[in-house]
Design a protein around this motif. Sequence first.
Motif, PDB file in Angstrom:
ATOM      1  N   MET A  13       0.830  -1.210   0.000  1.00  0.00           N
ATOM      2  CA  MET A  13       0.000   0.000   0.000  1.00  0.00           C
ATOM      3  C   MET A  13       0.863   1.258   0.000  1.00  0.00           C
ATOM      4  N   ASN A  33      11.276   3.198   5.179  1.00  0.00           N
ATOM      5  CA  ASN A  33      10.706   1.938   5.672  1.00  0.00           C
ATOM      6  C   ASN A  33      11.648   1.385   6.723  1.00  0.00           C
ATOM      7  N   ARG A  34      11.067   0.737   7.735  1.00  0.00           N
ATOM      8  CA  ARG A  34      11.887   0.186   8.828  1.00  0.00           C
ATOM      9  C   ARG A  34      12.995  -0.717   8.277  1.00  0.00           C
ATOM     10  N   SER A  35      12.648  -1.651   7.388  1.00  0.00           N
ATOM     11  CA  SER A  35      13.703  -2.460   6.751  1.00  0.00           C
ATOM     12  C   SER A  35      14.130  -1.728   5.487  1.00  0.00           C
ATOM     13  N   LYS A  38      13.327  -2.517   1.464  1.00  0.00           N
ATOM     14  CA  LYS A  38      12.111  -2.104   0.743  1.00  0.00           C
ATOM     15  C   LYS A  38      12.310  -0.720   0.111  1.00  0.00           C
ATOM     16  N   VAL A  74       1.653   1.653   7.586  1.00  0.00           N
ATOM     17  CA  VAL A  74       2.206   0.422   8.168  1.00  0.00           C
ATOM     18  C   VAL A  74       1.081  -0.411   8.749  1.00  0.00           C
ATOM     19  N   LYS A  75       1.441  -1.595   9.178  1.00  0.00           N
ATOM     20  CA  LYS A  75       0.444  -2.509   9.765  1.00  0.00           C
ATOM     21  C   LYS A  75      -0.244  -1.799  10.927  1.00  0.00           C
ATOM     22  N   GLY A 101      -3.369   3.859   7.523  1.00  0.00           N
ATOM     23  CA  GLY A 101      -3.651   2.438   7.769  1.00  0.00           C
ATOM     24  C   GLY A 101      -5.100   2.246   8.173  1.00  0.00           C
ATOM     25  N   ASN A 102      -5.486   0.992   8.290  1.00  0.00           N
ATOM     26  CA  ASN A 102      -6.869   0.673   8.667  1.00  0.00           C
ATOM     27  C   ASN A 102      -7.007   0.683  10.181  1.00  0.00           C
ATOM     28  N   VAL A 127      -8.329   4.901   3.687  1.00  0.00           N
ATOM     29  CA  VAL A 127      -7.892   4.759   2.291  1.00  0.00           C
ATOM     30  C   VAL A 127      -8.606   3.541   1.726  1.00  0.00           C
TER      31      VAL A 127
HETATM   32  P1  NBP Z   1       1.139  -4.361   6.027  1.00  0.00           P
HETATM   33  O1  NBP Z   1      -0.125  -4.140   6.760  1.00  0.00           O
HETATM   34  O2  NBP Z   1       1.503  -5.738   5.632  1.00  0.00           O
HETATM   35  O3  NBP Z   1       2.334  -3.756   6.915  1.00  0.00           O
HETATM   36  C1  NBP Z   1       3.684  -3.897   6.526  1.00  0.00           C
HETATM   37  C2  NBP Z   1       4.419  -2.605   6.749  1.00  0.00           C
HETATM   38  O4  NBP Z   1       4.371  -2.232   8.134  1.00  0.00           O
HETATM   39  C3  NBP Z   1       5.885  -2.739   6.393  1.00  0.00           C
HETATM   40  O5  NBP Z   1       6.296  -1.534   5.812  1.00  0.00           O
HETATM   41  C4  NBP Z   1       6.509  -2.957   7.768  1.00  0.00           C
HETATM   42  O6  NBP Z   1       7.878  -2.627   7.822  1.00  0.00           O
HETATM   43  C5  NBP Z   1       5.700  -1.991   8.566  1.00  0.00           C
HETATM   44  N1  NBP Z   1       5.852  -2.132  10.030  1.00  0.00           N
HETATM   45  C6  NBP Z   1       5.408  -3.095  10.862  1.00  0.00           C
HETATM   46 BR1  NBP Z   1       4.574  -4.624  10.322  1.00  0.00          BR
HETATM   47  N2  NBP Z   1       5.708  -2.878  12.147  1.00  0.00           N
HETATM   48  C7  NBP Z   1       6.406  -1.729  12.142  1.00  0.00           C
HETATM   49  C8  NBP Z   1       7.036  -0.984  13.154  1.00  0.00           C
HETATM   50  N3  NBP Z   1       6.963  -1.372  14.438  1.00  0.00           N
HETATM   51  N4  NBP Z   1       7.697   0.133  12.802  1.00  0.00           N
HETATM   52  C9  NBP Z   1       7.754   0.527  11.524  1.00  0.00           C
HETATM   53  N5  NBP Z   1       7.177  -0.135  10.506  1.00  0.00           N
HETATM   54  C10 NBP Z   1       6.504  -1.251  10.811  1.00  0.00           C
HETATM   55  O7  NBP Z   1       1.203  -3.414   4.732  1.00  0.00           O
HETATM   56  P2  NBP Z   1       0.079  -3.068   3.633  1.00  0.00           P
HETATM   57  O8  NBP Z   1      -0.698  -4.267   3.218  1.00  0.00           O
HETATM   58  O9  NBP Z   1       0.799  -2.275   2.614  1.00  0.00           O
HETATM   59  O10 NBP Z   1      -0.929  -2.116   4.419  1.00  0.00           O
HETATM   60  C11 NBP Z   1      -0.506  -0.919   5.043  1.00  0.00           C
HETATM   61  C12 NBP Z   1      -1.679  -0.299   5.791  1.00  0.00           C
HETATM   62  O11 NBP Z   1      -2.697   0.043   4.849  1.00  0.00           O
HETATM   63  C13 NBP Z   1      -2.321  -1.255   6.787  1.00  0.00           C
HETATM   64  O12 NBP Z   1      -2.728  -0.532   7.919  1.00  0.00           O
HETATM   65  C14 NBP Z   1      -3.541  -1.749   6.047  1.00  0.00           C
HETATM   66  O13 NBP Z   1      -4.568  -2.160   6.921  1.00  0.00           O
HETATM   67  C15 NBP Z   1      -3.924  -0.517   5.262  1.00  0.00           C
HETATM   68  N6  NBP Z   1      -4.753  -0.743   4.083  1.00  0.00           N
HETATM   69  C16 NBP Z   1      -4.567  -1.825   3.293  1.00  0.00           C
HETATM   70  C17 NBP Z   1      -5.356  -2.020   2.185  1.00  0.00           C
HETATM   71  C18 NBP Z   1      -5.123  -3.194   1.300  1.00  0.00           C
HETATM   72  O14 NBP Z   1      -5.917  -3.392   0.359  1.00  0.00           O
HETATM   73  N7  NBP Z   1      -4.081  -3.980   1.509  1.00  0.00           N
HETATM   74  C19 NBP Z   1      -6.335  -1.089   1.858  1.00  0.00           C
HETATM   75  C20 NBP Z   1      -6.495   0.027   2.659  1.00  0.00           C
HETATM   76  C21 NBP Z   1      -5.694   0.185   3.773  1.00  0.00           C
HETATM   77  P3  NBP Z   1       8.982  -3.758   7.486  1.00  0.00           P
HETATM   78  O15 NBP Z   1       9.071  -3.806   6.013  1.00  0.00           O
HETATM   79  O16 NBP Z   1      10.198  -3.244   8.148  1.00  0.00           O
HETATM   80  O17 NBP Z   1       8.474  -5.053   8.092  1.00  0.00           O
END
Ligand code: NBP
Length: 479
Positions: A13, A33-35, A38, A74-75, A101-102, A127
Amino acid sequence: ATANIGVVGLAVMGSNLARNLASREGNTVAIFNRSHDKTEHLVAEHPEAEFVPTFSYEEFAASLTVPRTAIIMVKAGAGTDAVIEELLKVFEPGDIIVDGGNALFTDTIRREKAVRETGVNFVGMGVSGGEEGALLGPSLMPGGSDESWVTLGPILRSIAAVAEGEPCVTHVGHDGAGHFVKMVHNGIEYADMQVIAEAYDLIRRATGKTPAEIADIFAEWNTGDLESYLIEITAEVLRQVDADTDKPLVDIIVDQAGAKGTGGWTAQTAIDLGVPASGIAEAVFARSLSSHPEQRATTGVLPGPAEEFTAFDADAFVEQVRLALYASKIVAYSQGFDIIRAGAAHYGWTIDLGTVAAIWRGGCIIRARFLNRITEAYAESADLPVLMTAPFFREALAASQDAWRAIVATAAASGIPSPVFSSSLAYYDGLRAGRLPAALIQGQRDFFGAHTYKRVDKDGTFHTLWSGDRSEVEAVDTH
Ligand code: NBP
């Protein structure tokens, strides 16, 4: 400092939203991004994008022009809190943190309050539109302060989906209003998907049509009142054939629906607010029922009809199902807007319901032609107590209800589950009823708990001395 906007969190996202932002004239996007891999990967994959890659929160903040504006993707949950904590160390009063985020809206209310104390603005933003929406144009539902909307508005307008010339974004209301509205959007989405599934199921069982034939029906429906993204993709899914087995894919997929929780939040919130959003709640429960194979092993154990029904006239039956779907959908949206209105009253938000319908016309999962009718209904009467009493919907319900009743009756008689078709009809008749058996409930409550009741013929609160001489006394209302 060279970037006018930043994105933290570059999973699917976040990277798509960052690419969307970078593709618009005048935007330079700081990314973090934390890692770090990416971040490096996104820059390497998209050399065309105006990105400023950063590898620490300090570097991220330093790369942003003031007021600094960062969108967190982020999550949801602990990840969001962790990022906010880091950003607050490097941001200054007047800067803006947006959580895309959600998040649960009550978390957003809590975060907004805490962040505001530091002088930084916090905006919870719904979003919608999934990965593709984030990249090409989502529907955006920001809450937060008026001050942050001044800076954010033009940026968000530039990346949002466009429907009939209008960007699908508005400043929904203060603090958690944006995430609240996004939550209800998802609740409505659950109901919309369920009524489509019920329609498919009834048609298939009653007419014996194949999924591909039913796909044609949905494609046809998509040219009329029901025109919507969900009807469109339903046709696509039904037409899909599994490459391994050559069977319709829908027959190969395990019939247990998953859920990420936002539908459940909507139902819980409706209960907390005392809003009877039964269609949305039934849609959530229908998914939970499907996902309990150990309980569903009662197939063949519990008595009932054979779940079979053969429509005498298949075309007429399909049309009845279409009308039942339409009526149930009107109820689901009406209930959804009811939740928003009740939430706004409870949390003190000013939310323009017609504008909410308008920003859902593009980008998001429930985008539909139908939403124009909702905008029009609220434009005519902003304080409409029940959306479906607007003239357009009343007429649609008048035209569809015979079919709706017939389909619910057929489903019940044949043992075909139709939880949202039937609960929506019960809700509809409940609203219509001149008098409800709630009077008896009050009598029962007074009997076992001295909960008192009101009378139709005079003011005051009363109690019958059930365990005494059964005379009536006027009670002091302690409720
Ligand atoms: P994810 O929900 O899978 O989250 C992954 C991201 O969160 C990575 O960038 C990860 O960093 C980061 N993260 C986490 Br996990 N813990 C963290 C921390 N303690 N500090 C910093 N970064 C952290 O990603 P997504 O599917 O792209 O969704 C992002 C947001 O958008 C979510 O809240 C989701 O609910 C929302 N959303 C999603 C959709 C959809 O269709 N997928 C639609 C609308 C909204 P890393 O790479 O270092 O692990």
